[in-house]
Design a protein around this motif. Structure first.
Motif, PDB file in Angstrom:
ATOM      1  N   SER A   8      35.266   2.644   9.699  1.00  0.00           N
ATOM      2  CA  SER A   8      34.558   1.536   9.070  1.00  0.00           C
ATOM      3  C   SER A   8      34.702   0.307   9.959  1.00  0.00           C
ATOM      4  CB  SER A   8      35.149   1.262   7.684  1.00  0.00           C
ATOM      5  OG  SER A   8      34.486   0.180   7.098  1.00  0.00           O
ATOM      6  N   PHE A   9      33.597  -0.355  10.255  1.00  0.00           N
ATOM      7  CA  PHE A   9      33.601  -1.536  11.102  1.00  0.00           C
ATOM      8  C   PHE A   9      33.382  -2.778  10.254  1.00  0.00           C
ATOM      9  CE2 PHE A   9      31.937   1.811  13.981  1.00  0.00           C
ATOM     10  CZ  PHE A   9      32.951   1.784  14.922  1.00  0.00           C
ATOM     11  N   ASP A  10      33.952  -3.896  10.709  1.00  0.00           N
ATOM     12  CA  ASP A  10      33.652  -5.155  10.033  1.00  0.00           C
ATOM     13  C   ASP A  10      32.445  -5.803  10.721  1.00  0.00           C
ATOM     14  OD1 ASP A  10      34.600  -6.244  12.364  1.00  0.00           O
ATOM     15  OD2 ASP A  10      36.447  -7.034  11.504  1.00  0.00           O
ATOM     16  N   ASP A  11      32.015  -6.952  10.224  1.00  0.00           N
ATOM     17  CA  ASP A  11      30.799  -7.595  10.743  1.00  0.00           C
ATOM     18  C   ASP A  11      30.918  -7.967  12.215  1.00  0.00           C
ATOM     19  OD1 ASP A  11      29.582  -7.342   8.306  1.00  0.00           O
ATOM     20  OD2 ASP A  11      30.036  -9.389   7.643  1.00  0.00           O
ATOM     21  N   GLU A  12      32.091  -8.427  12.630  1.00  0.00           N
ATOM     22  CA  GLU A  12      32.266  -8.810  14.033  1.00  0.00           C
ATOM     23  C   GLU A  12      32.171  -7.596  14.954  1.00  0.00           C
ATOM     24  OE1 GLU A  12      35.748 -11.089  14.794  1.00  0.00           O
ATOM     25  OE2 GLU A  12      35.285 -12.555  13.233  1.00  0.00           O
ATOM     26  N   GLU A  13      32.726  -6.466  14.531  1.00  0.00           N
ATOM     27  CA  GLU A  13      32.648  -5.258  15.354  1.00  0.00           C
ATOM     28  C   GLU A  13      31.217  -4.742  15.431  1.00  0.00           C
ATOM     29  OE1 GLU A  13      37.047  -3.307  14.746  1.00  0.00           O
ATOM     30  OE2 GLU A  13      35.621  -3.175  13.091  1.00  0.00           O
ATOM     31  N   TYR A  14      30.475  -4.796  14.310  1.00  0.00           N
ATOM     32  CA  TYR A  14      29.060  -4.410  14.345  1.00  0.00           C
ATOM     33  C   TYR A  14      28.265  -5.331  15.266  1.00  0.00           C
ATOM     34  CZ  TYR A  14      29.073  -0.789  10.746  1.00  0.00           C
ATOM     35  OH  TYR A  14      29.272   0.367  10.052  1.00  0.00           O
ATOM     36  N   ALA A  15      28.548  -6.621  15.230  1.00  0.00           N
ATOM     37  CA  ALA A  15      27.857  -7.569  16.105  1.00  0.00           C
ATOM     38  C   ALA A  15      28.141  -7.238  17.567  1.00  0.00           C
ATOM     39  CB  ALA A  15      28.284  -8.992  15.776  1.00  0.00           C
ATOM     40  N   PHE A  16      29.389  -6.899  17.876  1.00  0.00           N
ATOM     41  CA  PHE A  16      29.733  -6.527  19.248  1.00  0.00           C
ATOM     42  C   PHE A  16      29.001  -5.255  19.677  1.00  0.00           C
ATOM     43  CE2 PHE A  16      32.369  -3.947  22.114  1.00  0.00           C
ATOM     44  CZ  PHE A  16      32.359  -4.777  23.223  1.00  0.00           C
ATOM     45  N   LEU A  17      28.965  -4.242  18.800  1.00  0.00           N
ATOM     46  CA  LEU A  17      28.279  -2.996  19.139  1.00  0.00           C
ATOM     47  C   LEU A  17      26.786  -3.217  19.341  1.00  0.00           C
ATOM     48  CD1 LEU A  17      30.121  -0.548  16.715  1.00  0.00           C
ATOM     49  CD2 LEU A  17      30.381  -0.730  19.198  1.00  0.00           C
ATOM     50  N   ARG A  18      26.156  -4.083  18.516  1.00  0.00           N
ATOM     51  CA  ARG A  18      24.738  -4.409  18.706  1.00  0.00           C
ATOM     52  C   ARG A  18      24.527  -5.087  20.055  1.00  0.00           C
ATOM     53  NH1 ARG A  18      24.884  -5.704  13.227  1.00  0.00           N
ATOM     54  NH2 ARG A  18      25.313  -7.867  13.707  1.00  0.00           N
ATOM     55  N   HIS A  19      25.450  -5.999  20.408  1.00  0.00           N
ATOM     56  CA  HIS A  19      25.326  -6.701  21.684  1.00  0.00           C
ATOM     57  C   HIS A  19      25.462  -5.723  22.853  1.00  0.00           C
ATOM     58  CE1 HIS A  19      25.543  -9.969  24.550  1.00  0.00           C
ATOM     59  NE2 HIS A  19      26.589  -9.373  25.091  1.00  0.00           N
ATOM     60  N   VAL A  20      26.380  -4.775  22.754  1.00  0.00           N
ATOM     61  CA  VAL A  20      26.565  -3.778  23.817  1.00  0.00           C
ATOM     62  C   VAL A  20      25.314  -2.918  23.953  1.00  0.00           C
ATOM     63  CG1 VAL A  20      27.846  -1.694  24.431  1.00  0.00           C
ATOM     64  CG2 VAL A  20      29.074  -3.729  23.683  1.00  0.00           C
ATOM     65  N   ARG A  21      24.728  -2.542  22.827  1.00  0.00           N
ATOM     66  CA  ARG A  21      23.575  -1.645  22.871  1.00  0.00           C
ATOM     67  C   ARG A  21      22.288  -2.352  23.298  1.00  0.00           C
ATOM     68  NH1 ARG A  21      21.347   2.396  18.123  1.00  0.00           N
ATOM     69  NH2 ARG A  21      19.696   3.271  19.381  1.00  0.00           N
ATOM     70  N   PHE A  22      22.042  -3.542  22.739  1.00  0.00           N
ATOM     71  CA  PHE A  22      20.749  -4.205  22.954  1.00  0.00           C
ATOM     72  C   PHE A  22      20.825  -5.412  23.877  1.00  0.00           C
ATOM     73  CE2 PHE A  22      20.477  -2.310  18.661  1.00  0.00           C
ATOM     74  CZ  PHE A  22      19.484  -1.398  18.911  1.00  0.00           C
ATOM     75  N   GLY A  23      22.016  -5.897  24.182  1.00  0.00           N
ATOM     76  CA  GLY A  23      22.134  -7.071  25.037  1.00  0.00           C
ATOM     77  C   GLY A  23      21.859  -8.345  24.252  1.00  0.00           C
ATOM     78  N   GLU A  24      21.598  -9.397  24.991  1.00  0.00           N
ATOM     79  CA  GLU A  24      21.346 -10.703  24.367  1.00  0.00           C
ATOM     80  C   GLU A  24      19.942 -10.723  23.772  1.00  0.00           C
ATOM     81  OE1 GLU A  24      22.624 -14.345  23.144  1.00  0.00           O
ATOM     82  OE2 GLU A  24      23.787 -12.940  24.340  1.00  0.00           O
ATOM     83  N   LEU A  25      19.847 -11.129  22.523  1.00  0.00           N
ATOM     84  CA  LEU A  25      18.547 -11.208  21.868  1.00  0.00           C
ATOM     85  C   LEU A  25      17.841 -12.493  22.269  1.00  0.00           C
ATOM     86  CD1 LEU A  25      19.472 -10.003  18.277  1.00  0.00           C
ATOM     87  CD2 LEU A  25      18.343  -8.724  20.074  1.00  0.00           C
ATOM     88  N   PRO A  26      16.514 -12.463  22.352  1.00  0.00           N
ATOM     89  CA  PRO A  26      15.782 -13.699  22.659  1.00  0.00           C
ATOM     90  C   PRO A  26      15.874 -14.649  21.465  1.00  0.00           C
ATOM     91  CG  PRO A  26      14.253 -11.943  22.124  1.00  0.00           C
ATOM     92  CD  PRO A  26      15.623 -11.327  22.184  1.00  0.00           C
ATOM     93  N   PRO A  27      15.649 -15.927  21.696  1.00  0.00           N
ATOM     94  CA  PRO A  27      15.692 -16.866  20.568  1.00  0.00           C
ATOM     95  C   PRO A  27      14.589 -16.546  19.563  1.00  0.00           C
ATOM     96  CG  PRO A  27      14.851 -17.935  22.537  1.00  0.00           C
ATOM     97  CD  PRO A  27      15.322 -16.579  22.948  1.00  0.00           C
ATOM     98  N   ALA A  28      14.851 -16.856  18.314  1.00  0.00           N
ATOM     99  CA  ALA A  28      13.876 -16.592  17.249  1.00  0.00           C
ATOM    100  C   ALA A  28      12.647 -17.479  17.445  1.00  0.00           C
ATOM    101  CB  ALA A  28      14.498 -16.857  15.892  1.00  0.00           C
ATOM    102  N   VAL A  29      11.486 -16.960  17.076  1.00  0.00           N
ATOM    103  CA  VAL A  29      10.242 -17.714  17.175  1.00  0.00           C
ATOM    104  C   VAL A  29      10.119 -18.582  15.931  1.00  0.00           C
ATOM    105  CG1 VAL A  29       7.740 -17.547  17.346  1.00  0.00           C
ATOM    106  CG2 VAL A  29       9.177 -15.895  18.522  1.00  0.00           C
ATOM    107  N   ARG A  30       9.928 -19.866  16.160  1.00  0.00           N
ATOM    108  CA  ARG A  30       9.784 -20.798  15.033  1.00  0.00           C
ATOM    109  C   ARG A  30       8.396 -20.650  14.429  1.00  0.00           C
ATOM    110  NH1 ARG A  30      11.494 -25.209  18.836  1.00  0.00           N
ATOM    111  NH2 ARG A  30       9.341 -25.777  18.486  1.00  0.00           N
ATOM    112  N   PRO A  31       8.247 -20.954  13.143  1.00  0.00           N
ATOM    113  CA  PRO A  31       6.923 -20.815  12.506  1.00  0.00           C
ATOM    114  C   PRO A  31       5.831 -21.630  13.192  1.00  0.00           C
ATOM    115  CG  PRO A  31       8.608 -21.079  10.842  1.00  0.00           C
ATOM    116  CD  PRO A  31       9.279 -21.284  12.169  1.00  0.00           C
ATOM    117  N   ASP A  32       6.145 -22.801  13.735  1.00  0.00           N
ATOM    118  CA  ASP A  32       5.098 -23.603  14.390  1.00  0.00           C
ATOM    119  C   ASP A  32       4.708 -23.039  15.755  1.00  0.00           C
ATOM    120  OD1 ASP A  32       7.629 -24.308  15.347  1.00  0.00           O
ATOM    121  OD2 ASP A  32       6.957 -26.300  15.964  1.00  0.00           O
TER     122      ASP A  32
END
Length: 63
Positions: A8-32
């Motif tokens: 069982s992983f906590d939120d920080e470990e899941y965040a680390f695994l996502r970062h390892v798998r997908f790398g840095e995510l692009p910034p979110a697109v603002r509605p405007d």
């Protein structure tokens, strides 16, 4: 042979695994910054004909 206990992983470990798998995510697109998509090219899967009976004759039953 017994299966190991599921890990069982906590939120920080899941965040680390996502970062390892997908790398840095692009910034979110603002509605405007969003724009409406307008398709300009014709569909390539079917010609302009909208006669569905013609397609049923060509493809046969269940097509």
């Amino acid at each position: 042979m017994t299966d190991p206990e599921p890990t069982s992983f906590d939120d920080e470990e899941y965040a680390f695994l996502r970062h390892v798998r997908f790398g840095e995510l692009p910034p979110a697109v603002r509605p405007d910054e969003r724009v409406e998509l307008t398709e300009t090219d014709p569909r390539r899967d079917r010609p302009e004909s909208t006669n569905d009976d013609e397609w049923h004759l060509r493809l046969g039953p269940g097509g």
